[in-house]
Design an enzyme around this catalytic site. Structure first.
Site, PDB file in Angstrom:
ATOM      1  N   CYS A 124       0.796  -1.238   0.000  1.00  0.00           N
ATOM      2  CA  CYS A 124       0.000   0.000   0.000  1.00  0.00           C
ATOM      3  C   CYS A 124       0.826   1.285   0.000  1.00  0.00           C
ATOM      4  O   CYS A 124       0.403   2.295  -0.543  1.00  0.00           O
ATOM      5  CB  CYS A 124      -1.017  -0.005   1.129  1.00  0.00           C
ATOM      6  SG  CYS A 124      -0.293  -0.158   2.763  1.00  0.00           S
ATOM      7  N   LYS A 207      -5.821  -8.606  11.616  1.00  0.00           N
ATOM      8  CA  LYS A 207      -5.763  -7.173  11.362  1.00  0.00           C
ATOM      9  C   LYS A 207      -7.164  -6.698  11.021  1.00  0.00           C
ATOM     10  O   LYS A 207      -7.756  -7.148  10.044  1.00  0.00           O
ATOM     11  CB  LYS A 207      -4.807  -6.926  10.206  1.00  0.00           C
ATOM     12  CG  LYS A 207      -4.677  -5.473   9.830  1.00  0.00           C
ATOM     13  CD  LYS A 207      -3.567  -5.311   8.809  1.00  0.00           C
ATOM     14  CE  LYS A 207      -3.437  -3.896   8.364  1.00  0.00           C
ATOM     15  NZ  LYS A 207      -2.380  -3.747   7.360  1.00  0.00           N
ATOM     16  N   ARG A 229     -10.327  -1.007   2.813  1.00  0.00           N
ATOM     17  CA  ARG A 229      -9.621  -2.299   2.857  1.00  0.00           C
ATOM     18  C   ARG A 229     -10.500  -3.377   3.473  1.00  0.00           C
ATOM     19  O   ARG A 229      -9.999  -4.362   4.002  1.00  0.00           O
ATOM     20  CB  ARG A 229      -8.314  -2.125   3.631  1.00  0.00           C
ATOM     21  CG  ARG A 229      -7.424  -1.166   2.891  1.00  0.00           C
ATOM     22  CD  ARG A 229      -6.052  -0.969   3.438  1.00  0.00           C
ATOM     23  NE  ARG A 229      -5.418  -0.005   2.534  1.00  0.00           N
ATOM     24  CZ  ARG A 229      -4.536   0.893   2.866  1.00  0.00           C
ATOM     25  NH1 ARG A 229      -4.097   0.958   4.087  1.00  0.00           N
ATOM     26  NH2 ARG A 229      -4.062   1.718   1.971  1.00  0.00           N
ATOM     27  N   GLU A 245      -8.186 -17.044  11.497  1.00  0.00           N
ATOM     28  CA  GLU A 245      -7.068 -16.385  10.799  1.00  0.00           C
ATOM     29  C   GLU A 245      -5.731 -16.789  11.426  1.00  0.00           C
ATOM     30  O   GLU A 245      -4.764 -17.076  10.715  1.00  0.00           O
ATOM     31  CB  GLU A 245      -7.206 -14.862  10.899  1.00  0.00           C
ATOM     32  CG  GLU A 245      -8.328 -14.258  10.062  1.00  0.00           C
ATOM     33  CD  GLU A 245      -7.980 -14.181   8.582  1.00  0.00           C
ATOM     34  OE1 GLU A 245      -6.829 -14.494   8.214  1.00  0.00           O
ATOM     35  OE2 GLU A 245      -8.865 -13.816   7.800  1.00  0.00           O
ATOM     36  N   LYS A 260      -3.888  -6.458  15.651  1.00  0.00           N
ATOM     37  CA  LYS A 260      -3.794  -5.030  15.352  1.00  0.00           C
ATOM     38  C   LYS A 260      -5.171  -4.481  15.031  1.00  0.00           C
ATOM     39  O   LYS A 260      -5.862  -5.098  14.226  1.00  0.00           O
ATOM     40  CB  LYS A 260      -2.850  -4.883  14.154  1.00  0.00           C
ATOM     41  CG  LYS A 260      -2.750  -3.501  13.589  1.00  0.00           C
ATOM     42  CD  LYS A 260      -1.864  -3.522  12.383  1.00  0.00           C
ATOM     43  CE  LYS A 260      -2.034  -2.205  11.666  1.00  0.00           C
ATOM     44  NZ  LYS A 260      -1.632  -2.236  10.321  1.00  0.00           N
ATOM     45  N   TYR A 326       4.383   3.505  19.202  1.00  0.00           N
ATOM     46  CA  TYR A 326       5.034   4.804  18.994  1.00  0.00           C
ATOM     47  C   TYR A 326       5.435   5.418  20.330  1.00  0.00           C
ATOM     48  O   TYR A 326       6.172   6.387  20.369  1.00  0.00           O
ATOM     49  CB  TYR A 326       4.099   5.734  18.212  1.00  0.00           C
ATOM     50  CG  TYR A 326       3.653   5.109  16.899  1.00  0.00           C
ATOM     51  CD1 TYR A 326       4.485   5.150  15.790  1.00  0.00           C
ATOM     52  CD2 TYR A 326       2.440   4.428  16.796  1.00  0.00           C
ATOM     53  CE1 TYR A 326       4.116   4.543  14.599  1.00  0.00           C
ATOM     54  CE2 TYR A 326       2.062   3.820  15.609  1.00  0.00           C
ATOM     55  CZ  TYR A 326       2.903   3.876  14.517  1.00  0.00           C
ATOM     56  OH  TYR A 326       2.538   3.252  13.353  1.00  0.00           O
TER      57      TYR A 326
HETATM   58  C1  PBG Z   1       0.091  -1.619   6.063  1.00  0.00           C
HETATM   59  C2  PBG Z   1       0.093  -1.112   7.457  1.00  0.00           C
HETATM   60  C3  PBG Z   1      -0.777  -0.187   8.028  1.00  0.00           C
HETATM   61  C4  PBG Z   1      -0.359  -0.011   9.352  1.00  0.00           C
HETATM   62  C5  PBG Z   1       0.755  -0.819   9.548  1.00  0.00           C
HETATM   63  N1  PBG Z   1       1.011  -1.508   8.363  1.00  0.00           N
HETATM   64  C6  PBG Z   1      -1.868   0.601   7.411  1.00  0.00           C
HETATM   65  C7  PBG Z   1      -3.111  -0.044   6.970  1.00  0.00           C
HETATM   66  O1  PBG Z   1      -3.344  -1.230   7.121  1.00  0.00           O
HETATM   67  O2  PBG Z   1      -3.910   0.710   6.422  1.00  0.00           O
HETATM   68  C8  PBG Z   1      -1.015   0.887  10.352  1.00  0.00           C
HETATM   69  C9  PBG Z   1      -0.292   1.082  11.629  1.00  0.00           C
HETATM   70  C10 PBG Z   1      -0.749   2.244  12.437  1.00  0.00           C
HETATM   71  O3  PBG Z   1      -1.865   2.783  12.291  1.00  0.00           O
HETATM   72  O4  PBG Z   1       0.046   2.670  13.288  1.00  0.00           O
HETATM   73  N2  PBG Z   1       1.324  -1.457   5.417  1.00  0.00           N
END
Ligand code: PBG
Length: 336
Positions: A124, A207, A229, A245, A260, A326
């Protein structure tokens, strides 16, 4: 001697601070953290991300001091996200030997060899349409599928090339995040064929299609140019699906499983902890979770250090062995 008169009234433990540490069930430490880093082309750049106070996009030359700082705080690992020079339908820079992430891996390893370098393996940030896979367009388009359909198999080929290219640049762990079917198996096969049998895969197994990724999409300059997505990320209403999953990714050879976001999904994390006691578990305390606490703290509405450490402790208590956050640097400073 079951004389009721001898039974004592039930009571709680009332302990001094020193004794409390003996019965504490969860201990948070800098060694639990993985710090996300955003990297971009250019020189001498530390570009602040407006929606994530304290977080920057770095140029590769500035990464070296940053990597040494992170290691000195006792944080064992970083995860890298790259902002490419240009975007195209496939995301060619994603697997280029001199791509931004490949350069960043080499810079971090040179500056702080002890830091574990994890790379996010997804399309992405590199595609001009901002989606996590190859879309059904161009010469190979499938007539029965819509143009915005993400083609799973062609995407797997690209993900495998990206993972091998990160390994060649020196990555220690690859972390596929696109939720494509079969991505862990495809990456495992490609890594093994290239003699990276030892290289672990951290799978973003669970996710959710979450609104908490908003600030990240500013940081990584990766919002989808249209649509969302939801076709491949999970419905926030589902927990049983998360177990399915996770089981698939374990079968495919994942070494570490990730959930996540973290805070709205602690029940899911805990369910995975129970369902896969043998697996290391990671939780991604994502951008929106970070921004919420930072915004509330900046307004004086909560006590910054206390809420942040409480949130991270909750994630660990729910079952995470490691936390992508973070907050890693500030939390490490508070903990040491
Ligand atoms: C995809 C990815 C995302 C995040 C980590 N890897 C974005 C998404 O899925 O849209 C988001 C992490 C965050 O919000 O801190 N490469």
């Amino acid at each position: 001697m079951t004389d009721n008169a001898n039974l004592r009234r039930p009571r709680r433990l009332r302990l001094s601070p020193a004794l409390r540490s003996l019965v504490r069930e969860t201990e948070l430490a800098p060694s639990d953290f993985i710090y996300p880093l955003f990297v971009r082309h250019g020189r001498d750049i530390a570009q602040p991300i407006a929606s994530m106070p304290g977080i920057f996009q770095w140029s590769v030359d500035r990464l070296e001091a940053e990597a040494r700082d992170i290691a000195a705080l006792g944080i064992p690992a970083v995860i890298l996200f790259g902002i490419p020079a240009s975007k195209d339908p496939v995301g060619l820079e994603n697997f280029a030997a001199d791509g931004i992430v490949q350069q960043a891996i080499r810079a971090v390893k040179a500056a702080a060899p002890e830091l574990v370098v994890i790379t996010d393996v997804c399309l992405c940030e590199y595609t001009d349409h901002g989606h996590c896979g190859i879309l059904n367009r161009g010469e190979h388009a499938h007539p029965a599928l819509p143009a915005d359909h993400v083609l799973n198999e062609p995407t797997l080929d690209v993900l495998a090339r990206v993972a091998v290219s990160h390994a060649e640049a020196g990555a220690d762990i690859v972390a596929p995040s696109g939720m494509m079917d079969g991505m862990v198996a495809a990456i495992r096969t490609a890594l093994d064929a290239a003699s990276y049998e030892h290289l672990p895969i951290l799978s973003y197994a669970v996710k959710y299609a979450s609104a908490f990724y908003g600030p990240f999409r500013e940081a990584a300059e990766s919002p989808p140019s249209f649509g969302d997505r939801k076709s491949h990320q999970m419905d926030p209403a589902n927990r049983r699906e998360a177990l399915r999953e996770a089981a698939l990714d374990v079968q495919e050879g994942a070494d570490i499983l990730m959930v996540k976001p973290a805070l709205p999904y602690l029940d899911v994390l805990h369910a995975l902890r129970l369902a896969h006691p043998e697996m290391p578990l990671a939780a991604y305390n994502v951008s929106g979770e970070y921004s919420m606490l930072k915004a509330a703290a900046a307004n004086g509405w909560v006590q910054e250090q206390n809420v942040i450490l409480e949130a991270l402790t909750g994630i660990k208590r729910a079952g995470a062995d490691m936390i992508l956050t973070y907050h890693a640097k500030e939390a490490a400073r508070w903990l040491i």
